[in-house]
Design an enzyme around this catalytic site. Structure first.
Site, PDB file in Angstrom:
ATOM      1  N   TYR A  53      23.687 -26.647 -59.518  1.00 26.92           N
ATOM      2  CA  TYR A  53      23.894 -25.527 -60.429  1.00 26.92           C
ATOM      3  C   TYR A  53      22.908 -25.538 -61.595  1.00 26.92           C
ATOM      4  O   TYR A  53      22.663 -24.504 -62.225  1.00 26.92           O
ATOM      5  CB  TYR A  53      25.316 -25.528 -60.973  1.00 26.92           C
ATOM      6  CG  TYR A  53      26.392 -25.210 -59.951  1.00 26.92           C
ATOM      7  CD1 TYR A  53      26.065 -24.706 -58.697  1.00 26.92           C
ATOM      8  CD2 TYR A  53      27.729 -25.415 -60.237  1.00 26.92           C
ATOM      9  CE1 TYR A  53      27.040 -24.422 -57.765  1.00 26.92           C
ATOM     10  CE2 TYR A  53      28.718 -25.126 -59.316  1.00 26.92           C
ATOM     11  CZ  TYR A  53      28.368 -24.629 -58.068  1.00 26.92           C
ATOM     12  OH  TYR A  53      29.344 -24.342 -57.151  1.00 26.92           O
ATOM     13  N   LYS A  97      27.742 -37.007 -49.953  1.00 32.12           N
ATOM     14  CA  LYS A  97      27.152 -36.699 -48.644  1.00 32.12           C
ATOM     15  C   LYS A  97      25.990 -37.666 -48.430  1.00 32.12           C
ATOM     16  O   LYS A  97      24.842 -37.290 -48.170  1.00 32.12           O
ATOM     17  CB  LYS A  97      26.690 -35.235 -48.607  1.00 32.12           C
ATOM     18  CG  LYS A  97      26.311 -34.718 -47.206  1.00 32.12           C
ATOM     19  CD  LYS A  97      27.444 -34.753 -46.224  1.00 32.12           C
ATOM     20  CE  LYS A  97      27.009 -34.127 -44.887  1.00 32.12           C
ATOM     21  NZ  LYS A  97      28.008 -34.327 -43.826  1.00 32.12           N
ATOM     22  N   ASP A 104      32.533 -33.328 -46.182  1.00 32.06           N
ATOM     23  CA  ASP A 104      33.104 -32.530 -45.100  1.00 32.06           C
ATOM     24  C   ASP A 104      34.397 -33.149 -44.585  1.00 32.06           C
ATOM     25  O   ASP A 104      35.380 -32.445 -44.319  1.00 32.06           O
ATOM     26  CB  ASP A 104      32.099 -32.330 -43.968  1.00 32.06           C
ATOM     27  CG  ASP A 104      31.351 -33.589 -43.605  1.00 32.06           C
ATOM     28  OD1 ASP A 104      31.387 -34.575 -44.357  1.00 32.06           O
ATOM     29  OD2 ASP A 104      30.685 -33.603 -42.540  1.00 32.06           O
ATOM     30  N   ASP A 109      33.463 -28.150 -57.299  1.00 33.22           N
ATOM     31  CA  ASP A 109      33.813 -26.742 -57.445  1.00 33.22           C
ATOM     32  C   ASP A 109      34.581 -26.265 -56.215  1.00 33.22           C
ATOM     33  O   ASP A 109      35.611 -25.589 -56.319  1.00 33.22           O
ATOM     34  CB  ASP A 109      32.526 -25.933 -57.627  1.00 33.22           C
ATOM     35  CG  ASP A 109      32.781 -24.498 -58.046  1.00 33.22           C
ATOM     36  OD1 ASP A 109      33.941 -24.134 -58.293  1.00 33.22           O
ATOM     37  OD2 ASP A 109      31.810 -23.728 -58.127  1.00 33.22           O
ATOM     38  N   ASP A 131      39.206 -26.126 -55.758  1.00 32.34           N
ATOM     39  CA  ASP A 131      39.920 -24.901 -55.379  1.00 32.34           C
ATOM     40  C   ASP A 131      40.755 -25.121 -54.128  1.00 32.34           C
ATOM     41  O   ASP A 131      41.877 -24.610 -54.014  1.00 32.34           O
ATOM     42  CB  ASP A 131      38.934 -23.753 -55.148  1.00 32.34           C
ATOM     43  CG  ASP A 131      38.592 -23.017 -56.436  1.00 32.34           C
ATOM     44  OD1 ASP A 131      39.017 -23.485 -57.511  1.00 32.34           O
ATOM     45  OD2 ASP A 131      37.899 -21.992 -56.375  1.00 32.34           O
TER      46      ASP A 131
END
Length: 368
Positions: free
Chosen positions: A143, A200, A233, A257, A261
């Site tokens: 970001y 990751k 994942d 992020d 959620d």
């Protein structure tokens, strides 16, 4: 009498409606616990774009820095949606204020209110005992990395036309990982003593650095805390299959992020989830949900996530633990009594128990 200065950022959509209920609860807390709260209000997001041409006016950032804490509601809406990188977007206000206040840690608790357990799409036995703290890094990663969009060489597009190319860079510095890791380990020591680090590392170099730094800090300073690594994942799947197994989950900005959620939805409604953004200065508190422009102005928005953000403010910025517990207990009491806003009601909820934004705030105040 103790007094605290709070900067209010109502933002867009349902923001002004729900932040009013947060202020109502703060005033009730002040009366009960003998403190006063002084408020200043500033613009952020879409409304700031309309008035100032930017999602984060300098005056808003200055007001936030001058306060003891910031209470934000929500930003965004279709009015300001654009893919034009030259035009401002409401979300730039959020990113900007986090950067401007040096808020590098986002805490998002994910807990099950027993009265709402049927609202989750997961089976009761899967969500039983869920009590998870998401710890998300806020000021690094993709970001905030270098980015560019441009036309490539002729013939690189469709049917031989000039083609476009774009890139975004995920970058982390060691100190950014160090400080978020310590936040996670300290949080775990106050909870169930387990940290799950999400990365990751099988693909990304930034994740390999993330994992190395996390383990170095753990081995040197927090060997008493259980540490596990999980690929992002796989984590997305495990959050659905075994959410109660997690205690503290720490992750970089974009992964956090997305996963926060997902974790929030385990509870059945984003309308119940609060968050705290912390750093070395003024902290910011906000609901996890968006601005819900489709219901703005109708008086039906759920204010409980905003009210639970007030709980976190009392706890983390003002060290008013008893008052924070009172707010939490009041929300629980209202839910246990069967009161619901439309988003958390189900087929079994009596119609006379479904209330609007203002009435739900009044019920929490009455319980306080």
């Amino acid at each position: 009498m103790t007094s605290y200065k709070i900067c209010l950022l109502p933002g867009d959509g349902i923001g002004p409606e729900i932040i009013a209920e947060g202020v109502k609860v703060l005033d009730a807390v002040g009366s009960k616990h003998g403190v006063t709260f002084e408020y200043t209000e500033a613009a952020i997001g879409g409304c700031a774009i309309d008035e100032y041409g930017t999602a984060l006016p300098e005056s808003t950032l200055e007001a936030a820095k001058a306060a003891d804490a910031v209470l934000l509601a929500a930003v965004g809406g279709p009015k300001w949606d654009t893919t034009d990188s030259e035009k401002p977007r409401p979300e730039q206000g959020l990113l900007g204020i986090r950067k401007g206040l040096e808020l590098y840690t986002n805490l998002r608790p994910v807990q099950i209110f027993q009265a709402l357990s049927s609202a989750s799409t997961l089976r009761p036995e899967v969500i039983d005992g869920v009590d998870l703290m998401m710890v998300r890094e806020l000021t690094g990663g993709v970001y905030f990395g270098l980015r560019e969009r441009f036309y490539d060489e002729p013939g690189a597009g469709v049917d031989g036309a000039p083609g476009q190319r774009a890139y975004d860079t995920m970058e982390y510095r060691e100190y950014e990982i160090d400080r978020i890791a310590r936040q996670a380990f300290e949080a775990a020591r106050k909870r169930r003593n387990k940290v799950t680090s999400v990365d990751k590392a099988n693909v990304l170099e930034s994740s390999r650095l993330w994992r190395e730094v996390i383990h170095a800090i753990h081995d040197a300073d927090y060997p008493d805390v259980e540490l596990e690594d999980i690929l992002v994942d796989n984590c997305a799947m495990q959050l659905i299959t075994r959410p109660a197994d997690f205690d503290v989950m720490v992750t970089e900005n974009m992964f956090g992020d997305i996963l926060s959620d997902e974790a929030a939805q385990i509870t059945g409604s984003l309308g119940m989830l609060a968050s705290a953004s912390l750093g070395d200065g003024t902290a910011l508190y906000e609901p996890s949900h968006g601005s819900a422009p489709d219901i703005a102005g109708r008086g039906i928005a759920n204010p409980l996530a905003q009210i639970l953000s007030v709980e976190m403010m009392l706890r983390y910025s003002f060290n008013m633990q008893e008052a924070a517990n009172d707010v939490r207990a009041s929300v629980t009491s209202v839910l246990d009594a069967g009161w619901r806003t439309g988003d958390i009601a189900d087929a079994a909820t009596p119609k006379d128990k479904i209330v609007g934004t203002v009435a739900m705030g009044d019920l929490v105040v009455e319980s306080l």
